[in-house]
Write a protein that holds these residues in place. Sequence first.
Motif, PDB file in Angstrom:
ATOM      1  N   PHE A 119       9.262  11.487  15.399  1.00  0.00           N
ATOM      2  CA  PHE A 119       9.548  10.082  15.645  1.00  0.00           C
ATOM      3  C   PHE A 119      11.032   9.815  15.417  1.00  0.00           C
ATOM      4  O   PHE A 119      11.678   9.111  16.191  1.00  0.00           O
ATOM      5  N   MET A 120      11.593  10.402  14.363  1.00  0.00           N
ATOM      6  CA  MET A 120      13.006  10.244  14.050  1.00  0.00           C
ATOM      7  C   MET A 120      13.856  10.769  15.221  1.00  0.00           C
ATOM      8  O   MET A 120      14.797  10.106  15.654  1.00  0.00           O
TER       9      MET A 120
ATOM     10  N   LEU B 275      14.171  -2.233  14.759  1.00  0.00           N
ATOM     11  CA  LEU B 275      13.498  -2.978  15.820  1.00  0.00           C
ATOM     12  C   LEU B 275      12.665  -2.043  16.689  1.00  0.00           C
ATOM     13  O   LEU B 275      11.496  -2.327  16.981  1.00  0.00           O
ATOM     14  N   ALA B 276      13.242  -0.919  17.073  1.00  0.00           N
ATOM     15  CA  ALA B 276      12.514   0.040  17.918  1.00  0.00           C
ATOM     16  C   ALA B 276      11.278   0.584  17.198  1.00  0.00           C
ATOM     17  O   ALA B 276      10.205   0.722  17.796  1.00  0.00           O
ATOM     18  N   THR B 277      11.411   0.854  15.913  1.00  0.00           N
ATOM     19  CA  THR B 277      10.285   1.381  15.127  1.00  0.00           C
ATOM     20  C   THR B 277       9.200   0.315  14.982  1.00  0.00           C
ATOM     21  O   THR B 277       8.012   0.606  15.153  1.00  0.00           O
TER      22      THR B 277
ATOM     23  N   GLU C 295       1.560   4.276   7.970  1.00  0.00           N
ATOM     24  CA  GLU C 295       1.863   5.709   7.927  1.00  0.00           C
ATOM     25  C   GLU C 295       3.153   5.984   8.691  1.00  0.00           C
ATOM     26  O   GLU C 295       3.955   6.830   8.290  1.00  0.00           O
ATOM     27  N   MET C 296       3.380   5.265   9.765  1.00  0.00           N
ATOM     28  CA  MET C 296       4.576   5.463  10.576  1.00  0.00           C
ATOM     29  C   MET C 296       5.848   5.260   9.737  1.00  0.00           C
ATOM     30  O   MET C 296       6.739   6.102   9.728  1.00  0.00           O
ATOM     31  N   TYR C 297       5.909   4.144   9.035  1.00  0.00           N
ATOM     32  CA  TYR C 297       7.098   3.839   8.226  1.00  0.00           C
ATOM     33  C   TYR C 297       7.200   4.798   7.040  1.00  0.00           C
ATOM     34  O   TYR C 297       8.272   5.337   6.751  1.00  0.00           O
ATOM     35  N   ARG C 298       6.091   5.017   6.352  1.00  0.00           N
ATOM     36  CA  ARG C 298       6.086   5.906   5.184  1.00  0.00           C
ATOM     37  C   ARG C 298       6.511   7.322   5.579  1.00  0.00           C
ATOM     38  O   ARG C 298       7.280   7.974   4.876  1.00  0.00           O
ATOM     39  N   THR C 299       6.000   7.803   6.693  1.00  0.00           N
ATOM     40  CA  THR C 299       6.326   9.150   7.163  1.00  0.00           C
ATOM     41  C   THR C 299       7.804   9.253   7.524  1.00  0.00           C
ATOM     42  O   THR C 299       8.460  10.245   7.205  1.00  0.00           O
ATOM     43  N   LEU C 300       8.316   8.231   8.168  1.00  0.00           N
ATOM     44  CA  LEU C 300       9.729   8.212   8.526  1.00  0.00           C
ATOM     45  C   LEU C 300      10.595   8.243   7.264  1.00  0.00           C
ATOM     46  O   LEU C 300      11.555   9.024   7.178  1.00  0.00           O
ATOM     47  N   LEU C 301      10.248   7.423   6.274  1.00  0.00           N
ATOM     48  CA  LEU C 301      10.985   7.429   5.005  1.00  0.00           C
ATOM     49  C   LEU C 301      10.939   8.800   4.341  1.00  0.00           C
ATOM     50  O   LEU C 301      11.965   9.311   3.874  1.00  0.00           O
TER      51      LEU C 301
END
Length: 184
Positions: free
Chosen positions: A30-31, A69-71, A168-174
Amino acid sequence: MTGLISEPLIKHFSMDRDDRKRSKNLGKNFMCRLQCMFSRSSAPERLSLEDTQQWSQSLERLLESKYGLATFRTFLKSEFSDENIEFWLTCEDYKKIRSSFRMTSRAKKIYEQFVKAESPKEINIDYHTREQIKRNVKSPTAQCFDEAQKIVYGLMERDSYPRFLRSEMYRTLLDSLAVDAAHG
Protein backbone atom coordinates in the motif's frame (compact mmCIF):
# COMPACT_ATOMS: atom_id res chain seq x y z
CA MET A 1 -2.37 -35.96 25.29
CA THR A 2 0.23 -33.18 25.09
CA GLY A 3 0.74 -33.98 21.39
CA LEU A 4 -2.95 -33.22 20.77
CA ILE A 5 -2.73 -29.89 22.55
CA SER A 6 0.58 -28.66 21.18
CA GLU A 7 -0.18 -29.36 17.49
CA PRO A 8 -3.14 -26.91 17.33
CA LEU A 9 -1.08 -24.38 19.28
CA ILE A 10 1.79 -24.70 16.82
CA LYS A 11 -0.63 -24.20 13.91
CA HIS A 12 -2.13 -21.20 15.70
CA PHE A 13 1.27 -19.53 16.22
CA SER A 14 2.26 -20.36 12.66
CA MET A 15 -0.96 -18.72 11.41
CA ASP A 16 -0.27 -15.67 13.57
CA ARG A 17 3.23 -15.40 12.09
CA ASP A 18 1.79 -15.78 8.56
CA ASP A 19 -0.86 -13.14 9.30
CA ARG A 20 1.80 -10.73 10.59
CA LYS A 21 3.92 -11.36 7.50
CA ARG A 22 0.92 -10.86 5.22
CA SER A 23 -0.03 -7.70 7.12
CA LYS A 24 3.52 -6.34 6.81
CA ASN A 25 3.49 -7.02 3.07
CA LEU A 26 0.08 -5.36 2.78
CA GLY A 27 1.45 -2.24 4.43
CA LYS A 28 4.52 -2.20 2.18
CA ASN A 29 2.42 -2.75 -0.95
CA PHE A 30 0.00 0.00 0.00
CA MET A 31 2.88 2.34 0.86
CA CYS A 32 4.46 1.69 -2.57
CA ARG A 33 1.15 2.27 -4.35
CA LEU A 34 0.67 5.56 -2.52
CA GLN A 35 4.14 6.78 -3.39
CA CYS A 36 3.75 5.71 -7.02
CA MET A 37 0.49 7.65 -7.26
CA PHE A 38 2.33 10.86 -6.46
CA SER A 39 5.75 10.12 -8.00
CA ARG A 40 4.89 12.03 -11.18
CA SER A 41 5.10 15.39 -9.38
CA SER A 42 8.32 17.37 -9.85
CA ALA A 43 9.79 16.67 -6.40
CA PRO A 44 8.02 13.69 -4.87
CA GLU A 45 8.16 13.69 -1.10
CA ARG A 46 8.35 10.37 0.66
CA LEU A 47 5.65 9.10 2.95
CA SER A 48 7.10 9.30 6.46
CA LEU A 49 6.20 7.74 9.79
CA GLU A 50 5.98 11.18 11.42
CA ASP A 51 3.53 12.51 8.82
CA THR A 52 1.45 9.36 8.99
CA GLN A 53 1.30 9.55 12.79
CA GLN A 54 0.10 13.15 12.53
CA TRP A 55 -2.99 11.98 10.64
CA SER A 56 -4.33 10.78 13.99
CA GLN A 57 -4.30 14.34 15.41
CA SER A 58 -7.36 15.48 13.47
CA LEU A 59 -9.43 14.83 10.37
CA GLU A 60 -8.27 18.22 9.09
CA ARG A 61 -4.62 17.12 9.42
CA LEU A 62 -5.41 13.89 7.57
CA LEU A 63 -7.14 15.70 4.70
CA GLU A 64 -4.32 18.26 4.37
CA SER A 65 -1.89 15.46 3.54
CA LYS A 66 -2.02 14.18 -0.04
CA TYR A 67 -1.04 10.72 1.19
CA GLY A 68 -3.49 10.96 4.08
CA LEU A 69 -6.34 11.95 1.80
CA ALA A 70 -5.52 9.16 -0.66
CA THR A 71 -5.33 6.60 2.16
CA PHE A 72 -8.58 7.79 3.73
CA ARG A 73 -10.36 7.66 0.35
CA THR A 74 -9.07 4.13 -0.22
CA PHE A 75 -10.29 3.12 3.22
CA LEU A 76 -13.75 4.61 2.61
CA LYS A 77 -13.99 2.92 -0.80
CA SER A 78 -13.12 -0.40 0.85
CA GLU A 79 -16.12 0.16 3.15
CA PHE A 80 -18.36 1.31 0.29
CA SER A 81 -18.83 4.62 2.09
CA ASP A 82 -16.86 7.10 0.01
CA GLU A 83 -19.79 9.38 -0.90
CA ASN A 84 -19.08 11.77 1.99
CA ILE A 85 -15.44 12.43 1.13
CA GLU A 86 -16.31 12.65 -2.57
CA PHE A 87 -19.01 15.21 -1.81
CA TRP A 88 -16.73 17.20 0.49
CA LEU A 89 -13.92 17.29 -2.11
CA THR A 90 -16.35 18.17 -4.90
CA CYS A 91 -17.62 21.09 -2.81
CA GLU A 92 -14.06 22.27 -2.19
CA ASP A 93 -13.49 22.33 -5.97
CA TYR A 94 -16.88 23.95 -6.55
CA LYS A 95 -15.97 26.89 -4.28
CA LYS A 96 -13.06 27.72 -6.62
CA ILE A 97 -15.34 28.28 -9.64
CA ARG A 98 -15.61 31.93 -10.66
CA SER A 99 -17.78 31.70 -13.80
CA SER A 100 -21.50 31.96 -12.96
CA PHE A 101 -22.35 29.73 -15.94
CA ARG A 102 -19.95 26.98 -14.76
CA MET A 103 -21.17 27.43 -11.18
CA THR A 104 -24.80 26.91 -12.22
CA SER A 105 -23.94 23.85 -14.27
CA ARG A 106 -21.72 22.34 -11.56
CA ALA A 107 -24.23 23.06 -8.76
CA LYS A 108 -26.91 21.12 -10.63
CA LYS A 109 -24.52 18.19 -11.15
CA ILE A 110 -23.58 18.15 -7.47
CA TYR A 111 -27.24 18.27 -6.48
CA GLU A 112 -28.13 15.42 -8.86
CA GLN A 113 -25.18 13.27 -7.83
CA PHE A 114 -25.07 13.77 -4.05
CA VAL A 115 -28.01 15.70 -2.62
CA LYS A 116 -31.20 14.70 -4.41
CA ALA A 117 -33.07 11.88 -2.67
CA GLU A 118 -32.18 8.52 -4.22
CA SER A 119 -29.19 10.05 -6.05
CA PRO A 120 -26.29 7.72 -6.99
CA LYS A 121 -24.05 8.90 -4.12
CA GLU A 122 -26.67 10.32 -1.79
CA ILE A 123 -25.17 11.91 1.31
CA ASN A 124 -26.78 11.63 4.73
CA ILE A 125 -28.25 15.06 5.45
CA ASP A 126 -31.53 16.17 6.98
CA TYR A 127 -34.63 17.08 4.98
CA HIS A 128 -34.40 20.82 5.69
CA THR A 129 -30.79 21.06 4.49
CA ARG A 130 -31.68 19.06 1.38
CA GLU A 131 -34.58 21.42 0.64
CA GLN A 132 -32.43 24.50 1.27
CA ILE A 133 -29.86 23.24 -1.24
CA LYS A 134 -32.62 22.52 -3.74
CA ARG A 135 -33.59 26.21 -3.49
CA ASN A 136 -29.95 27.39 -3.53
CA VAL A 137 -29.16 25.52 -6.74
CA LYS A 138 -31.67 27.68 -8.61
CA SER A 139 -29.40 30.72 -8.00
CA PRO A 140 -26.13 29.15 -6.90
CA THR A 141 -23.37 30.88 -4.97
CA ALA A 142 -20.02 29.56 -3.80
CA GLN A 143 -21.65 28.91 -0.39
CA CYS A 144 -24.77 27.03 -1.50
CA PHE A 145 -23.45 23.66 -0.25
CA ASP A 146 -21.74 24.95 2.91
CA GLU A 147 -24.31 23.65 5.40
CA ALA A 148 -24.35 20.17 3.86
CA GLN A 149 -20.57 20.21 3.70
CA LYS A 150 -20.39 21.00 7.45
CA ILE A 151 -22.81 18.16 8.21
CA VAL A 152 -20.85 15.70 6.08
CA TYR A 153 -17.53 16.78 7.61
CA GLY A 154 -19.03 16.25 11.08
CA LEU A 155 -20.23 12.77 10.10
CA MET A 156 -16.79 11.83 8.83
CA GLU A 157 -15.13 13.29 11.91
CA ARG A 158 -17.38 11.38 14.33
CA ASP A 159 -17.79 8.13 12.38
CA SER A 160 -15.48 7.33 9.45
CA TYR A 161 -12.33 8.99 10.78
CA PRO A 162 -12.23 7.09 14.12
CA ARG A 163 -12.90 3.84 12.21
CA PHE A 164 -10.05 4.70 9.86
CA LEU A 165 -7.67 5.25 12.78
CA ARG A 166 -8.60 1.81 14.17
CA SER A 167 -8.48 0.14 10.75
CA GLU A 168 -6.04 -2.54 9.74
CA MET A 169 -5.11 -0.40 6.74
CA TYR A 170 -3.88 2.52 8.87
CA ARG A 171 -2.30 0.31 11.55
CA THR A 172 -0.46 -1.76 8.94
CA LEU A 173 0.81 1.35 7.19
CA LEU A 174 2.09 2.75 10.50
CA ASP A 175 3.76 -0.56 11.38
CA SER A 176 5.43 -0.75 7.97
CA LEU A 177 6.76 2.79 8.23
CA ALA A 178 7.97 2.14 11.79
CA VAL A 179 9.90 -0.94 10.62
CA ASP A 180 11.40 1.07 7.74
CA ALA A 181 12.37 3.90 10.10
CA ALA A 182 14.00 1.45 12.51
CA HIS A 183 16.05 -0.09 9.66
CA GLY A 184 17.10 3.36 8.48
